[in-house]
Scaffold this active site. Structure first.
Site, PDB file in Angstrom:
ATOM      1  N   ASN A  22       8.312  -0.848  -9.281  1.00  0.00           N
ATOM      2  CA  ASN A  22       8.474   0.763  -8.736  1.00  0.00           C
ATOM      3  C   ASN A  22       9.333   0.552  -7.657  1.00  0.00           C
ATOM      4  O   ASN A  22       9.100   0.031  -6.442  1.00  0.00           O
ATOM      5  CB  ASN A  22       7.151   0.938  -8.402  1.00  0.00           C
TER       6      ASN A  22
ATOM      7  N   LYS B   4      10.775   2.788  -6.070  1.00  0.00           N
ATOM      8  CA  LYS B   4      10.554   4.209  -5.285  1.00  0.00           C
ATOM      9  C   LYS B   4      11.892   4.779  -4.946  1.00  0.00           C
ATOM     10  O   LYS B   4      12.756   4.626  -5.844  1.00  0.00           O
ATOM     11  CB  LYS B   4       9.739   3.473  -4.028  1.00  0.00           C
TER      12      LYS B   4
ATOM     13  N   HIS C 112       0.501   7.631  -8.085  1.00  0.00           N
ATOM     14  CA  HIS C 112       0.690   6.530  -7.023  1.00  0.00           C
ATOM     15  C   HIS C 112       0.200   7.193  -5.608  1.00  0.00           C
ATOM     16  O   HIS C 112       0.323   8.134  -5.570  1.00  0.00           O
ATOM     17  CB  HIS C 112       2.272   6.374  -6.956  1.00  0.00           C
TER      18      HIS C 112
ATOM     19  N   GLU D 226       1.427   6.996  -2.795  1.00  0.00           N
ATOM     20  CA  GLU D 226       2.393   7.886  -2.037  1.00  0.00           C
ATOM     21  C   GLU D 226       2.584   9.438  -2.273  1.00  0.00           C
ATOM     22  O   GLU D 226       2.684  10.243  -1.585  1.00  0.00           O
ATOM     23  CB  GLU D 226       3.726   7.091  -1.926  1.00  0.00           C
TER      24      GLU D 226
ATOM     25  N   GLU E 228      -3.991  -0.042  -6.799  1.00  0.00           N
ATOM     26  CA  GLU E 228      -3.413  -0.323  -6.135  1.00  0.00           C
ATOM     27  C   GLU E 228      -4.080  -0.018  -4.507  1.00  0.00           C
ATOM     28  O   GLU E 228      -4.055   1.140  -4.171  1.00  0.00           O
ATOM     29  CB  GLU E 228      -2.301   0.204  -5.923  1.00  0.00           C
TER      30      GLU E 228
ATOM     31  N   GLY F  63       3.119  -2.205   0.755  1.00  0.00           N
ATOM     32  CA  GLY F  63       4.015  -2.353   1.654  1.00  0.00           C
ATOM     33  C   GLY F  63       3.744  -2.994   2.741  1.00  0.00           C
ATOM     34  O   GLY F  63       4.550  -2.849   3.801  1.00  0.00           O
TER      35      GLY F  63
ATOM     36  N   SER G  88       1.744  -5.406  -2.117  1.00  0.00           N
ATOM     37  CA  SER G  88       2.258  -6.643  -1.816  1.00  0.00           C
ATOM     38  C   SER G  88       2.329  -8.054  -2.722  1.00  0.00           C
ATOM     39  O   SER G  88       2.168  -8.868  -2.173  1.00  0.00           O
ATOM     40  CB  SER G  88       1.568  -6.970  -0.471  1.00  0.00           C
TER      41      SER G  88
ATOM     42  N   GLY H  58       8.227  -3.558  -3.204  1.00  0.00           N
ATOM     43  CA  GLY H  58       9.351  -4.086  -2.430  1.00  0.00           C
ATOM     44  C   GLY H  58       9.913  -5.374  -3.461  1.00  0.00           C
ATOM     45  O   GLY H  58      11.151  -5.535  -3.412  1.00  0.00           O
TER      46      GLY H  58
HETATM   47  P1  PGA Z   1       4.539  -3.039  -2.669  1.00  0.00           P
HETATM   48  O1  PGA Z   1       4.365  -1.606  -3.515  1.00  0.00           O
HETATM   49  O2  PGA Z   1       4.640  -4.239  -3.777  1.00  0.00           O
HETATM   50  O3  PGA Z   1       5.800  -2.910  -1.973  1.00  0.00           O
HETATM   51  O4  PGA Z   1       3.432  -3.311  -1.697  1.00  0.00           O
HETATM   52  C1  PGA Z   1       3.573  -1.638  -4.495  1.00  0.00           C
HETATM   53  C2  PGA Z   1       3.379  -0.181  -5.032  1.00  0.00           C
HETATM   54  O5  PGA Z   1       3.634   0.812  -4.323  1.00  0.00           O
HETATM   55  O6  PGA Z   1       3.527   0.041  -6.227  1.00  0.00           O
END
Ligand code: PGA
Length: 251
Positions: free
Chosen positions: A11, A13, A96, A98, A166, A172, A211, A233
């Site tokens: 992803n 983003k 998601h 976010e 998640e 993140g 993460s 990330g």
């Molecule tokens: P992250 O994000 O691997 O940066 O923690 C995961 C996600 O939001 O799908």
């Protein structure tokens, strides 16, 4: 027990532009095309979807969108419909955290998006997860089960569904859930599917996200109910993402 092909989905983003996105997928292709036994998916920003889909056509790397509208067409400024995405993407991330937290998406809306996507032949990667306060209250399992059940209201295309657990506190932050926590919660998700569609429970793929990196992926994937990872990330780094694909597949 059904055989479940592992999934590594990136992803991106709101990162990369068309040019850097194309460079990134070309490198991912170079490093991971020889790896099989894993579904490899990249989810770039929507502006890059067309050129990336064209570049990856005929390869083993699939393209996903990060969001989709539950509406067909019309006065929905800034939105993309399933008919615009059809033919370009195989998957779409819905719900998601976010989008839930920053754009106010409700589980009802997420359910409508998931249904719309599946109806168009696009597999929804449906995200759920608790925040830190819920985790600390000891009610994470109950919360996630409810959130997933609500986000699957009216859903019926079970073959096409991918669930991504998640935890918000792990996204993140560099602090992934432990493999035990992730395993426990993926079982919670699978049991929700068992309740709604018993025949689908053992074949639906349940991913962990939050993460994930090359240092923790093996332990997470070794858990019996974790079928892959949704990666933020680390999906922007060729080396890291290729290692995740290699860890999930075989070459
Ligand atoms: P992250 O994000 O691997 O940066 O923690 C995961 C996600 O939001 O799908």
């Amino acid at each position: 027990m059904a055989e479940r092909t592992p999934v590594i989905a990136g992803n991106w983003k709101m990162n990369t532009d068309v040019e850097s996105g194309l460079k990134l997928v070309k490198k991912i292709f170079e490093f991971s095309e020889g790896v099989s036994g894993v579904d490899k998916i990249v989810c770039p920003p929507s502006i890059a979807i067309t050129s990336i889909a064209q570049t990856l056509a005929g390869t083993s790397i699939q393209v996903g969108a990060q969001n989709v509208s539950a509406n067909d067409d019309g006065a929905f400024t800034g939105e993309l419909s399933t008919s615009m995405l059809r033919g370009l993407v195989s998957h779409v991330i819905v719900g998601h955290s976010e989008r839930r937290a920053m754009f106010g998406e409700t589980s009802d809306q997420v359910a409508a998006k998931a249904i719309k996507a599946a109806d168009a032949g696009i597999s929804p990667i449906l995200c759920i997860g608790e925040d830190l306060a819920v985790r600390k209250s000891g009610k994470a399992a109950e919360y996630v089960a409810n959130q997933l059940e609500e986000s699957l209201t009216g859903y019926s295309n079970w073959d096409s569904l991918i669930v991504a657990y998640e935890p918000v506190w792990a996204i993140g932050t560099g602090e992934a859930a432990t493999s035990e926590q992730a395993q426990e919660m993926t079982v919670v998700c699978r049991e929700v599917v068992r309740k709604l569609a018993p025949a689908a429970a053992d074949s639906v793929r349940v991913l962990y996200g939050g993460s994930v990196n090359s240092g923790n992926v093996a332990e997470l994937l070794a858990q019996p109910d974790i079928d892959g990872a949704l990666v933020g990330g680390a999906s922007l780094k060729v080396d890291e993402f290729s290692k995740l694909i290699a860890a999930a597949g075989s070459s």
